[in-house]
Write a protein that holds these residues in place. Structure first.
Motif, PDB file in Angstrom:
ATOM      1  N   ARG A 230      58.349 169.978 -49.504  1.00 14.14           N
ATOM      2  CA  ARG A 230      57.824 169.374 -50.738  1.00 14.14           C
ATOM      3  C   ARG A 230      58.334 167.942 -50.898  1.00 14.14           C
ATOM      4  NH1 ARG A 230      59.837 172.692 -53.851  1.00 14.14           N
ATOM      5  NH2 ARG A 230      58.076 174.150 -54.045  1.00 14.14           N
ATOM      6  N   LYS A 231      59.606 167.738 -50.658  1.00 15.90           N
ATOM      7  CA  LYS A 231      60.168 166.388 -50.769  1.00 15.90           C
ATOM      8  C   LYS A 231      59.555 165.447 -49.733  1.00 15.90           C
ATOM      9  CE  LYS A 231      64.623 167.939 -52.610  1.00 15.90           C
ATOM     10  NZ  LYS A 231      66.093 168.022 -52.364  1.00 15.90           N
ATOM     11  N   GLU A 232      59.328 165.968 -48.535  1.00 18.29           N
ATOM     12  CA  GLU A 232      58.740 165.124 -47.497  1.00 18.29           C
ATOM     13  C   GLU A 232      57.311 164.723 -47.854  1.00 18.29           C
ATOM     14  OE1 GLU A 232      57.736 165.208 -42.693  1.00 18.29           O
ATOM     15  OE2 GLU A 232      58.689 166.926 -43.666  1.00 18.29           O
ATOM     16  N   LEU A 236      55.557 161.023 -48.319  1.00 15.08           N
ATOM     17  CA  LEU A 236      54.394 160.582 -47.547  1.00 15.08           C
ATOM     18  C   LEU A 236      53.228 160.194 -48.447  1.00 15.08           C
ATOM     19  CD1 LEU A 236      54.427 163.244 -44.665  1.00 15.08           C
ATOM     20  CD2 LEU A 236      55.367 160.926 -44.638  1.00 15.08           C
ATOM     21  N   VAL A 237      53.079 160.892 -49.556  1.00  9.15           N
ATOM     22  CA  VAL A 237      51.977 160.604 -50.478  1.00  9.15           C
ATOM     23  C   VAL A 237      52.152 159.232 -51.123  1.00  9.15           C
ATOM     24  CG1 VAL A 237      51.065 161.259 -52.741  1.00  9.15           C
ATOM     25  CG2 VAL A 237      51.280 162.968 -50.946  1.00  9.15           C
ATOM     26  N   LEU A 247      42.068 164.244 -54.834  1.00 10.59           N
ATOM     27  CA  LEU A 247      43.068 164.976 -54.053  1.00 10.59           C
ATOM     28  C   LEU A 247      42.635 165.159 -52.600  1.00 10.59           C
ATOM     29  CD1 LEU A 247      45.833 166.187 -54.669  1.00 10.59           C
ATOM     30  CD2 LEU A 247      44.735 168.403 -54.994  1.00 10.59           C
ATOM     31  N   HIS A 248      41.344 165.381 -52.375  1.00  7.06           N
ATOM     32  CA  HIS A 248      40.861 165.553 -51.000  1.00  7.06           C
ATOM     33  C   HIS A 248      41.001 164.250 -50.206  1.00  7.06           C
ATOM     34  CE1 HIS A 248      39.228 169.646 -51.045  1.00  7.06           C
ATOM     35  NE2 HIS A 248      38.853 169.417 -52.296  1.00  7.06           N
ATOM     36  N   GLU A 249      40.685 163.142 -50.831  1.00  8.42           N
ATOM     37  CA  GLU A 249      40.845 161.861 -50.142  1.00  8.42           C
ATOM     38  C   GLU A 249      42.316 161.572 -49.860  1.00  8.42           C
ATOM     39  OE1 GLU A 249      38.974 158.789 -52.335  1.00  8.42           O
ATOM     40  OE2 GLU A 249      36.945 159.621 -52.135  1.00  8.42           O
ATOM     41  N   LEU A 250      43.176 161.996 -50.775  1.00  6.64           N
ATOM     42  CA  LEU A 250      44.611 161.804 -50.561  1.00  6.64           C
ATOM     43  C   LEU A 250      45.100 162.639 -49.379  1.00  6.64           C
ATOM     44  CD1 LEU A 250      47.231 160.510 -51.574  1.00  6.64           C
ATOM     45  CD2 LEU A 250      47.509 162.464 -53.115  1.00  6.64           C
ATOM     46  N   ALA A 251      44.626 163.887 -49.291  1.00  9.60           N
ATOM     47  CA  ALA A 251      44.999 164.740 -48.156  1.00  9.60           C
ATOM     48  C   ALA A 251      44.477 164.158 -46.850  1.00  9.60           C
ATOM     49  CB  ALA A 251      44.457 166.155 -48.367  1.00  9.60           C
ATOM     50  N   ALA A 268      48.879 172.657 -48.493  1.00 15.12           N
ATOM     51  CA  ALA A 268      50.294 172.459 -48.821  1.00 15.12           C
ATOM     52  C   ALA A 268      50.451 171.899 -50.233  1.00 15.12           C
ATOM     53  CB  ALA A 268      50.938 171.528 -47.798  1.00 15.12           C
ATOM     54  N   PHE A 269      49.558 170.986 -50.635  1.00 12.03           N
ATOM     55  CA  PHE A 269      49.589 170.483 -52.012  1.00 12.03           C
ATOM     56  C   PHE A 269      49.481 171.637 -53.006  1.00 12.03           C
ATOM     57  CE2 PHE A 269      47.645 166.145 -50.666  1.00 12.03           C
ATOM     58  CZ  PHE A 269      48.889 165.742 -50.200  1.00 12.03           C
TER      59      PHE A 269
END
Length: 287
Positions: A230-232, A236-237, A247-251, A268-269
């Motif tokens: 989660r921290k990683e 990265l985000v 959210l999909h574009e972010l993934a 994972a989100f």
């Protein structure tokens, strides 16, 4: 004298002849039809009797049926005493059963179908005494040690999978590990795979491990692994948050930058409880 002459017979009526021939033909056809038509037999009242004479007989129930005989009979073979195994003639029987058994619990199940113990069912203690009497205990232990250590290596430290592969219950596996004095060796193997799971550098591998919750729980690191990942992901985000609209574009952006499947990143989100917070951040950054 003049010759005698006879008067000719009166001429037959032509119309009457036609009618007579037609009637005869119809009578002939009717006779033929009667001969070839199926006959209906009238029921004989004396033979049938009254309706009261008909009483429905009860059908046979299963318990009324005769018991199977001959080759269809199922009879359990009588079990012999385990003392037969302690004799010299019993050693080949034990050796043959050992070849098909991976451990002493499987050997006990196989031999208990043919032999009784001193007080009923054949026990583990009685079986182990038989193995010692025939000097087969060391061979059994060596085989068991190899099976257990290979199992924990193949299953990457997962005790539940090792027990399933060997046909053991979790408690039986613990007893076997203890009897073989392998507790420290098994724990060392499990610790090795714990460190590997927590220190995996590739993001795809870590995302894949996140979906194997039972495996992580078996190793006892499920919470620690989830917190670390989660921290990683939060780190990265932060590098690509400004490039995404939802959210999909972010993934997709995280996956593209770090060479991971976008579907695993999106899952994972959701699993790590990051989805709601990220949506709020995306909404705030779009204003």
């Amino acid at each position: 004298e003049p010759p005698l002459t006879f008067a000719p017979p009166p001429a037959a009526d032509a119309s009457a002849g036609k009618k007579g021939g037609k009637a005869a033909k119809e009578d002939l056809e009717a006779t033929v039809k009667e001969r070839i038509a199926p006959r209906k037999r009238a029921p004989a009242e004396d033979a049938l009797g009254s309706p009261a004479d008909f009483v429905e007989e009860p059908a046979f129930s299963r318990k009324d049926l005769p018991r199977p005989r001959g080759r269809f009979t199922r009879v359990e073979a009588p079990r012999a005493s385990f003392m037969e195994l302690t004799r010299l003639t019993g050693k080949p029987i034990v050796e043959a059963a050992m070849e098909a058994a991976d451990h002493r619990f499987a050997l006990l199940r196989a031999l208990s179908q043919r032999f009784n113990g001193a007080r009923g069912e054949l026990t583990q203690v009685e079986l182990e005494n038989v193995l010692r009497d025939h000097a087969l205990m060391d061979a059994m232990v060596e085989k068991e040690r190899r099976q257990v250590l290979d199992g924990f290596t193949t299953q990457r430290g997962a005790a539940g999978r090792v027990a399933w592969a060997l046909g053991l219950s979790p408690s039986e596996l613990q007893r076997l590990v203890s009897a073989l004095s392998l507790t420290e060796d098994v724990e060392a193997l499990r610790e090795r795979f714990r460190r590997e799971a927590l220190a995996t550098p590739h993001l795809t591998h870590r995302l894949d491990l996140l979906g194997r919750e039972k495996y992580l729980t078996d190793l006892g690191i499920q919470k620690k692994f989830a917190d670390t990942l989660r921290k990683e992901l939060e780190r990265l985000v932060g590098d690509v948050l400004h490039d995404a609209g939802d959210l999909h574009e972010l993934a997709d952006a995280v996956a593209r930058k770090h060479g991971a499947p976008s579907e695993l990143v999106f899952r994972a989100f959701e699993r790590l409880g990051l989805a709601d917070g990220l949506r709020k951040q995306l909404l705030a950054s779009s204003r």
